[in-house]
Write a protein that holds these residues in place. Sequence first.
Motif, PDB file in Angstrom:
ATOM      1  N   GLU A 135       0.836  -1.209   0.000  1.00 25.70           N
ATOM      2  CA  GLU A 135       0.000   0.000   0.000  1.00 25.70           C
ATOM      3  C   GLU A 135       0.867   1.254   0.000  1.00 25.70           C
ATOM      4  OE1 GLU A 135      -2.757   0.049   3.182  1.00 25.70           O
ATOM      5  OE2 GLU A 135      -3.873  -1.715   2.502  1.00 25.70           O
ATOM      6  N   ALA A 136       1.935   1.244   0.781  1.00 25.19           N
ATOM      7  CA  ALA A 136       2.827   2.408   0.828  1.00 25.19           C
ATOM      8  C   ALA A 136       3.503   2.627  -0.521  1.00 25.19           C
ATOM      9  CB  ALA A 136       3.871   2.221   1.926  1.00 25.19           C
ATOM     10  N   LEU A 137       3.907   1.551  -1.169  1.00 22.92           N
ATOM     11  CA  LEU A 137       4.544   1.669  -2.476  1.00 22.92           C
ATOM     12  C   LEU A 137       3.558   2.186  -3.520  1.00 22.92           C
ATOM     13  CD1 LEU A 137       6.726  -1.579  -2.541  1.00 22.92           C
ATOM     14  CD2 LEU A 137       7.539   0.780  -2.348  1.00 22.92           C
ATOM     15  N   VAL A 138       2.285   1.801  -3.373  1.00 21.15           N
ATOM     16  CA  VAL A 138       1.261   2.300  -4.302  1.00 21.15           C
ATOM     17  C   VAL A 138       1.131   3.821  -4.175  1.00 21.15           C
ATOM     18  CG1 VAL A 138      -1.226   2.352  -4.766  1.00 21.15           C
ATOM     19  CG2 VAL A 138      -0.052   0.170  -4.538  1.00 21.15           C
ATOM     20  N   VAL A 139       1.213   4.328  -2.934  1.00 22.10           N
ATOM     21  CA  VAL A 139       1.171   5.777  -2.733  1.00 22.10           C
ATOM     22  C   VAL A 139       2.322   6.448  -3.468  1.00 22.10           C
ATOM     23  CG1 VAL A 139       1.385   7.646  -1.046  1.00 22.10           C
ATOM     24  CG2 VAL A 139      -0.041   5.657  -0.516  1.00 22.10           C
ATOM     25  N   LEU A 140       3.536   5.911  -3.301  1.00 22.38           N
ATOM     26  CA  LEU A 140       4.702   6.500  -3.966  1.00 22.38           C
ATOM     27  C   LEU A 140       4.595   6.376  -5.480  1.00 22.38           C
ATOM     28  CD1 LEU A 140       7.642   5.325  -1.667  1.00 22.38           C
ATOM     29  CD2 LEU A 140       6.286   7.427  -1.556  1.00 22.38           C
ATOM     30  N   GLU A 141       4.000   5.294  -5.942  1.00 23.90           N
ATOM     31  CA  GLU A 141       3.823   5.111  -7.385  1.00 23.90           C
ATOM     32  C   GLU A 141       2.798   6.107  -7.925  1.00 23.90           C
ATOM     33  OE1 GLU A 141       3.161   1.390 -10.518  1.00 23.90           O
ATOM     34  OE2 GLU A 141       2.634   1.155  -8.406  1.00 23.90           O
ATOM     35  N   THR A 142       1.719   6.319  -7.182  1.00 27.54           N
ATOM     36  CA  THR A 142       0.692   7.283  -7.587  1.00 27.54           C
ATOM     37  C   THR A 142       1.260   8.689  -7.675  1.00 27.54           C
ATOM     38  OG1 THR A 142      -1.034   5.942  -6.538  1.00 27.54           O
ATOM     39  CG2 THR A 142      -1.566   8.255  -6.983  1.00 27.54           C
ATOM     40  N   LEU A 143       2.178   9.008  -6.776  1.00 29.91           N
ATOM     41  CA  LEU A 143       2.799  10.327  -6.767  1.00 29.91           C
ATOM     42  C   LEU A 143       3.965  10.425  -7.750  1.00 29.91           C
ATOM     43  CD1 LEU A 143       2.821  11.071  -2.931  1.00 29.91           C
ATOM     44  CD2 LEU A 143       1.132  11.759  -4.647  1.00 29.91           C
ATOM     45  N   ARG A 144       4.182   9.366  -8.510  1.00 28.38           N
ATOM     46  CA  ARG A 144       5.229   9.295  -9.529  1.00 28.38           C
ATOM     47  C   ARG A 144       6.633   9.445  -8.928  1.00 28.38           C
ATOM     48  NH1 ARG A 144       1.562  12.689 -12.174  1.00 28.38           N
ATOM     49  NH2 ARG A 144       3.002  14.448 -12.311  1.00 28.38           N
ATOM     50  N   MET A 145       6.789   8.911  -7.729  1.00 30.68           N
ATOM     51  CA  MET A 145       8.106   8.898  -7.103  1.00 30.68           C
ATOM     52  C   MET A 145       8.841   7.596  -7.423  1.00 30.68           C
ATOM     53  SD  MET A 145       7.096  10.591  -3.402  1.00 30.68           S
ATOM     54  CE  MET A 145       8.771  11.027  -2.907  1.00 30.68           C
ATOM     55  N   VAL A 146       8.082   6.538  -7.681  1.00 33.81           N
ATOM     56  CA  VAL A 146       8.660   5.259  -8.093  1.00 33.81           C
ATOM     57  C   VAL A 146       7.834   4.720  -9.248  1.00 33.81           C
ATOM     58  CG1 VAL A 146       9.453   4.734  -5.743  1.00 33.81           C
ATOM     59  CG2 VAL A 146       7.247   3.824  -6.528  1.00 33.81           C
ATOM     60  N   GLU A 147       8.395   3.752  -9.962  1.00 25.34           N
ATOM     61  CA  GLU A 147       7.648   3.081 -11.027  1.00 25.34           C
ATOM     62  C   GLU A 147       7.871   1.584 -10.943  1.00 25.34           C
ATOM     63  OE1 GLU A 147       8.902   3.813 -15.026  1.00 25.34           O
ATOM     64  OE2 GLU A 147      10.985   4.161 -14.456  1.00 25.34           O
ATOM     65  N   ARG A 148       6.808   0.857 -11.213  1.00 22.82           N
ATOM     66  CA  ARG A 148       6.872  -0.600 -11.180  1.00 22.82           C
ATOM     67  C   ARG A 148       7.083  -1.097 -12.611  1.00 22.82           C
ATOM     68  NH1 ARG A 148       4.920  -3.787  -7.161  1.00 22.82           N
ATOM     69  NH2 ARG A 148       3.824  -1.964  -6.307  1.00 22.82           N
ATOM     70  N   ARG A 149       8.162  -1.840 -12.830  1.00 19.96           N
ATOM     71  CA  ARG A 149       8.458  -2.392 -14.148  1.00 19.96           C
ATOM     72  C   ARG A 149       8.146  -3.887 -14.131  1.00 19.96           C
ATOM     73  NH1 ARG A 149      14.415   0.439 -15.152  1.00 19.96           N
ATOM     74  NH2 ARG A 149      13.717   2.612 -14.852  1.00 19.96           N
ATOM     75  N   PRO A 150       7.245  -4.339 -15.009  1.00 22.74           N
ATOM     76  CA  PRO A 150       6.840  -5.752 -15.021  1.00 22.74           C
ATOM     77  C   PRO A 150       8.039  -6.695 -15.097  1.00 22.74           C
ATOM     78  CG  PRO A 150       5.452  -4.458 -16.486  1.00 22.74           C
ATOM     79  CD  PRO A 150       6.572  -3.547 -16.048  1.00 22.74           C
ATOM     80  N   ASN A 151       7.993  -7.704 -14.247  1.00 23.63           N
ATOM     81  CA  ASN A 151       9.021  -8.756 -14.226  1.00 23.63           C
ATOM     82  C   ASN A 151      10.421  -8.218 -13.936  1.00 23.63           C
ATOM     83  OD1 ASN A 151       7.053 -10.728 -15.025  1.00 23.63           O
ATOM     84  ND2 ASN A 151       7.266  -9.981 -17.132  1.00 23.63           N
ATOM     85  N   SER A 152      10.484  -7.036 -13.338  1.00 21.76           N
ATOM     86  CA  SER A 152      11.790  -6.446 -13.058  1.00 21.76           C
ATOM     87  C   SER A 152      11.883  -5.917 -11.628  1.00 21.76           C
ATOM     88  CB  SER A 152      12.099  -5.326 -14.054  1.00 21.76           C
ATOM     89  OG  SER A 152      13.366  -4.762 -13.794  1.00 21.76           O
ATOM     90  N   GLY A 153      10.896  -5.122 -11.210  1.00 22.41           N
ATOM     91  CA  GLY A 153      10.938  -4.573  -9.863  1.00 22.41           C
ATOM     92  C   GLY A 153      10.448  -3.144  -9.816  1.00 22.41           C
ATOM     93  N   ILE A 154      10.765  -2.466  -8.719  1.00 17.88           N
ATOM     94  CA  ILE A 154      10.331  -1.084  -8.495  1.00 17.88           C
ATOM     95  C   ILE A 154      11.560  -0.184  -8.511  1.00 17.88           C
ATOM     96  CG2 ILE A 154       9.214   0.491  -6.877  1.00 17.88           C
ATOM     97  CD1 ILE A 154       7.547  -1.854  -5.915  1.00 17.88           C
ATOM     98  N   TYR A 155      11.479   0.865  -9.296  1.00 19.67           N
ATOM     99  CA  TYR A 155      12.620   1.752  -9.513  1.00 19.67           C
ATOM    100  C   TYR A 155      12.260   3.192  -9.141  1.00 19.67           C
ATOM    101  CZ  TYR A 155      14.652  -2.113 -12.169  1.00 19.67           C
ATOM    102  OH  TYR A 155      15.164  -3.333 -12.541  1.00 19.67           O
ATOM    103  N   LEU A 156      13.266   3.921  -8.710  1.00 18.50           N
ATOM    104  CA  LEU A 156      13.079   5.337  -8.415  1.00 18.50           C
ATOM    105  C   LEU A 156      12.937   6.136  -9.701  1.00 18.50           C
ATOM    106  CD1 LEU A 156      15.630   6.122  -5.571  1.00 18.50           C
ATOM    107  CD2 LEU A 156      13.158   5.873  -5.398  1.00 18.50           C
ATOM    108  N   ARG A 157      12.031   7.109  -9.654  1.00 15.08           N
ATOM    109  CA  ARG A 157      11.876   8.007 -10.790  1.00 15.08           C
ATOM    110  C   ARG A 157      12.617   9.302 -10.507  1.00 15.08           C
ATOM    111  NH1 ARG A 157       5.803   7.559 -13.181  1.00 15.08           N
ATOM    112  NH2 ARG A 157       6.889   8.618 -14.861  1.00 15.08           N
TER     113      ARG A 157
END
Length: 249
Positions: free
Chosen positions: A59-81
Amino acid sequence: MTSFATRQILPAPPPDERATLLGRLLGFIDHHRLRPGDRLPGERDLAERFGVGRGALREALVVLETLRMVERRPNSGIYLRAVEKQGSIEAIVLQAELGIPLTGAEVREVVELRRILEMQAMRLAAERRHAEDIDRLDAILAQGAAAVAAGDGAQLADYDAAFHLAMVEATGNHVFLRVVHAFYLMSRNRRRAYFADGQRAPLSHAQHVAMRDAVAAGDPDRAEAAMGGHLRGVESYWLELLERRTREE
């Protein structure tokens, strides 16, 4: 009817547990000096590191993703934007809510952008205001005058924000209002510090009255000039504090 300017436009601050976890995530990123493009550890690793369930971590990562602070890359992981280029304005609001101070560069840029937006807002408000807009400003000014008389700095800080947002609302452009509202959310604590001693309150209130009168008269030039004078005093205060903090560091 409740004014759109006084409603909460952005989501309320997250519950304490989520806020704590978000703060720890951002602290982890800063401590490890992770940069845009760097990959975060996996969800399981992070959940174990912070002692939380994977659901809460997700849930916390979803917040950061919504705010475009991180991005989820399929089959790779979560990266900083690259937040300074790709992050949302709400990302800065989140940092403020979590007590993470803005950098010196961010403070200067926020001050500059606020001037650009609010100076234009004054011109548009003077051209487009309706009777109900002036009534709204008058109601806020009456509350502000009472706060000045009572020496209530915290309340005056809130009325200060309400006045400026009501002025932007008078432009009739609600997207404009939503953008400016973000600035007032991120500066809530700084405004309260600014008005805490009560010494700045009378002058600020008098300047608000001058801005209201210029808008009510439908005079864009006078309205813009009144806002310019008001912002100069506020900006000089914050930039002086910033310079002092820089010297101390």
